[in-house]
Scaffold this motif. Structure first.
Motif, short mmCIF file in Angstrom:
data_model
loop_
_atom_site.label_atom_id
_atom_site.label_comp_id
_atom_site.label_asym_id
_atom_site.label_seq_id
_atom_site.Cartn_x
_atom_site.Cartn_y
_atom_site.Cartn_z
N ALA A 31 33.72 35.14 42.78
CA ALA A 31 35.16 35.30 42.58
C ALA A 31 35.78 36.07 43.74
O ALA A 31 36.88 35.75 44.19
CB ALA A 31 35.42 36.04 41.27
N SER A 32 35.07 37.05 44.28
CA SER A 32 35.62 37.83 45.40
C SER A 32 35.72 36.97 46.67
O SER A 32 36.70 37.08 47.42
CB SER A 32 34.77 39.06 45.66
OG SER A 32 33.45 38.68 46.02
N THR A 35 38.71 34.75 46.22
CA THR A 35 39.95 35.52 46.37
C THR A 35 40.26 35.78 47.83
O THR A 35 41.41 35.64 48.28
CB THR A 35 39.82 36.86 45.61
OG1 THR A 35 39.48 36.61 44.25
CG2 THR A 35 41.10 37.66 45.68
N VAL A 36 39.27 36.15 48.58
CA VAL A 36 39.46 36.39 50.02
C VAL A 36 39.90 35.11 50.71
O VAL A 36 40.80 35.12 51.56
CB VAL A 36 38.17 36.96 50.66
CG1 VAL A 36 38.27 36.97 52.17
CG2 VAL A 36 37.87 38.34 50.14
N LEU A 38 41.55 32.55 49.37
CA LEU A 38 42.93 32.26 48.98
C LEU A 38 43.92 33.16 49.71
O LEU A 38 44.98 32.70 50.17
CB LEU A 38 43.10 32.40 47.47
CG LEU A 38 42.49 31.29 46.62
CD1 LEU A 38 42.63 31.62 45.15
CD2 LEU A 38 43.17 29.97 46.93
N ILE A 39 43.58 34.44 49.84
CA ILE A 39 44.47 35.36 50.56
C ILE A 39 44.57 34.95 52.02
O ILE A 39 45.66 34.95 52.60
CB ILE A 39 43.97 36.82 50.41
CG1 ILE A 39 44.16 37.29 48.96
CG2 ILE A 39 44.68 37.75 51.38
CD1 ILE A 39 43.52 38.62 48.66
#
Length: 95
Positions: A31-32, A35-36, A38-39
């Motif tokens: 998940a991390s 997230t990275v 997507l950012i």
């Protein structure tokens, strides 16, 4: 006979993989990491859109003005070299 060569060539091109894929056992999703990603993609998209909008809104404004100060003089120095033979009777000197 010619079609057979085309089929072999087509199959060879389809099977050619210039960039081999990483085996699934080497890939670990988290998940991390998502997230990275997507950012990072969102930041790149925003920067691209902002740069494009600045590019579209930028325009040049030219202004010309006549110099009204008649007393000032512009000093211009010019160095000229003339490649000609000397046509004089006295000894020619280069300065």
């Amino acid at each position: 006979m010619r079609r057979l060569n085309r089929r072999k060539t087509l199959n060879l091109v389809k099977e050619l993989d210039a960039f081999p894929k990483v085996p699934d056992s080497y890939v670990e999703t988290s998940a991390s990491g998502g997230t990275v990603s997507l950012i990072a993609f969102t930041t790149m998209a925003l920067l691209t859109i902002m740069e494009f909008s600045v590019y579209q809104d930028t325009w040049m404004k030219y202004e010309y003005e006549v110099d009204k100060d008649f007393s000032s003089k512009l000093r211009i120095n010019i160095d000229i070299t003339v490649a000609m033979k000397c046509q004089c009777n006295i000894e020619c000197k280069t300065f």
